[in-house]
Write a protein that holds these residues in place. Structure first.
Motif, PDB file in Angstrom:
ATOM      1  N   PRO A 116     -65.834 -15.418  20.492  1.00  0.00           N
ATOM      2  CA  PRO A 116     -65.985 -17.251  20.627  1.00  0.00           C
ATOM      3  C   PRO A 116     -67.414 -16.917  20.698  1.00  0.00           C
ATOM      4  N   GLY A 117     -68.004 -17.770  20.118  1.00  0.00           N
ATOM      5  CA  GLY A 117     -69.906 -18.331  20.221  1.00  0.00           C
ATOM      6  C   GLY A 117     -70.404 -17.196  19.211  1.00  0.00           C
ATOM      7  N   TYR A 118     -70.185 -15.859  18.465  1.00  0.00           N
ATOM      8  CA  TYR A 118     -70.293 -14.904  17.587  1.00  0.00           C
ATOM      9  C   TYR A 118     -71.114 -15.259  16.400  1.00  0.00           C
ATOM     10  N   ILE A 119     -72.128 -15.293  15.846  1.00  0.00           N
ATOM     11  CA  ILE A 119     -72.579 -15.423  14.689  1.00  0.00           C
ATOM     12  C   ILE A 119     -72.328 -14.305  13.200  1.00  0.00           C
ATOM     13  N   SER A 120     -73.379 -13.193  14.720  1.00  0.00           N
ATOM     14  CA  SER A 120     -73.895 -12.246  13.261  1.00  0.00           C
ATOM     15  C   SER A 120     -74.133 -11.324  14.266  1.00  0.00           C
ATOM     16  N   HIS A 121     -74.130  -9.472  13.136  1.00  0.00           N
ATOM     17  CA  HIS A 121     -75.054  -8.707  13.754  1.00  0.00           C
ATOM     18  C   HIS A 121     -75.969  -7.798  12.828  1.00  0.00           C
ATOM     19  N   LYS A 122     -76.877  -7.306  13.034  1.00  0.00           N
ATOM     20  CA  LYS A 122     -77.255  -6.675  11.949  1.00  0.00           C
ATOM     21  C   LYS A 122     -77.893  -5.122  12.767  1.00  0.00           C
ATOM     22  N   GLY A 123     -77.696  -3.861  12.143  1.00  0.00           N
ATOM     23  CA  GLY A 123     -78.301  -2.749  12.763  1.00  0.00           C
ATOM     24  C   GLY A 123     -78.686  -1.744  12.067  1.00  0.00           C
ATOM     25  N   PHE A 124     -80.192  -1.879  12.124  1.00  0.00           N
ATOM     26  CA  PHE A 124     -80.567  -0.214  10.936  1.00  0.00           C
ATOM     27  C   PHE A 124     -81.696   0.794  11.419  1.00  0.00           C
ATOM     28  N   PHE A 125     -81.595   1.769  11.207  1.00  0.00           N
ATOM     29  CA  PHE A 125     -82.885   2.465  11.947  1.00  0.00           C
ATOM     30  C   PHE A 125     -83.671   2.520  10.549  1.00  0.00           C
ATOM     31  N   ALA A 126     -84.135   2.112  11.477  1.00  0.00           N
ATOM     32  CA  ALA A 126     -86.755   2.734  10.799  1.00  0.00           C
ATOM     33  C   ALA A 126     -86.582   3.622  10.620  1.00  0.00           C
ATOM     34  N   ILE A 144     -80.192  -6.351  16.021  1.00  0.00           N
ATOM     35  CA  ILE A 144     -79.990  -7.778  16.037  1.00  0.00           C
ATOM     36  C   ILE A 144     -78.442  -8.780  16.551  1.00  0.00           C
ATOM     37  N   VAL A 145     -78.094  -9.418  17.323  1.00  0.00           N
ATOM     38  CA  VAL A 145     -77.060  -9.896  17.643  1.00  0.00           C
ATOM     39  C   VAL A 145     -77.301 -11.642  18.114  1.00  0.00           C
ATOM     40  N   GLU A 146     -76.573 -12.316  17.132  1.00  0.00           N
ATOM     41  CA  GLU A 146     -76.691 -13.913  17.553  1.00  0.00           C
ATOM     42  C   GLU A 146     -75.081 -14.660  17.737  1.00  0.00           C
ATOM     43  N   PHE A 147     -75.744 -15.260  19.455  1.00  0.00           N
ATOM     44  CA  PHE A 147     -74.929 -15.980  19.394  1.00  0.00           C
ATOM     45  C   PHE A 147     -75.284 -17.091  18.910  1.00  0.00           C
ATOM     46  N   GLU A 148     -73.734 -18.393  19.585  1.00  0.00           N
ATOM     47  CA  GLU A 148     -74.394 -19.576  19.539  1.00  0.00           C
ATOM     48  C   GLU A 148     -75.219 -20.586  20.785  1.00  0.00           C
ATOM     49  N   SER A 149     -74.299 -19.818  22.017  1.00  0.00           N
ATOM     50  CA  SER A 149     -75.104 -20.069  23.290  1.00  0.00           C
ATOM     51  C   SER A 149     -75.334 -19.276  24.041  1.00  0.00           C
TER      52      SER A 149
END
Length: 106
Positions: free
Chosen positions: A33-43, A51-56
């Protein structure tokens, strides 16, 4: 919104196995609950950035304390990471631009 930035460097030769484990964590996080998004990468220099986003903060904390995620954190320290850092940030302002969305609306 709460954004977690996880930067890591893996021990040599573990990238493919690590990515398999990360895929499971992404799948699990998306059910929280509250999960928005996730993005991962190798430089280019080998650093992994997630980068992980949650609502709260409460939703982020529930994810951080999830038993399977806790086990993955432990295994990461023991088996995968040469180094890592975590930054947890509260978004004060956000804006975005999407040329394709703008054109579709016209």
């Amino acid at each position: 919104m709460i954004v977690t930035i996880f930067r890591s460097r893996l021990l040599l030769g573990l990238r493919d196995d690590y990515v398999t484990r990360v895929d499971r964590m992404v799948e699990l996080a998306a059910t929280m609950p509250g999960y928005i998004s996730h993005k991962g990468f190798f430089a280019d220099d080998g650093e992994r950035v997630t980068i992980v986003e949650f609502e709260s903060e409460e939703a982020r904390r529930a994810w951080r304390m999830h038993p399977e995620h806790r086990e993955a954190q432990r295994k990461g320290r023991e088996n995968y990471y040469a180094a890592y850092s975590v930054q947890v940030c509260e978004v004060k302002r956000a804006s975005k631009f999407d040329r394709n969305a703008r054109v579709a609306a016209e």
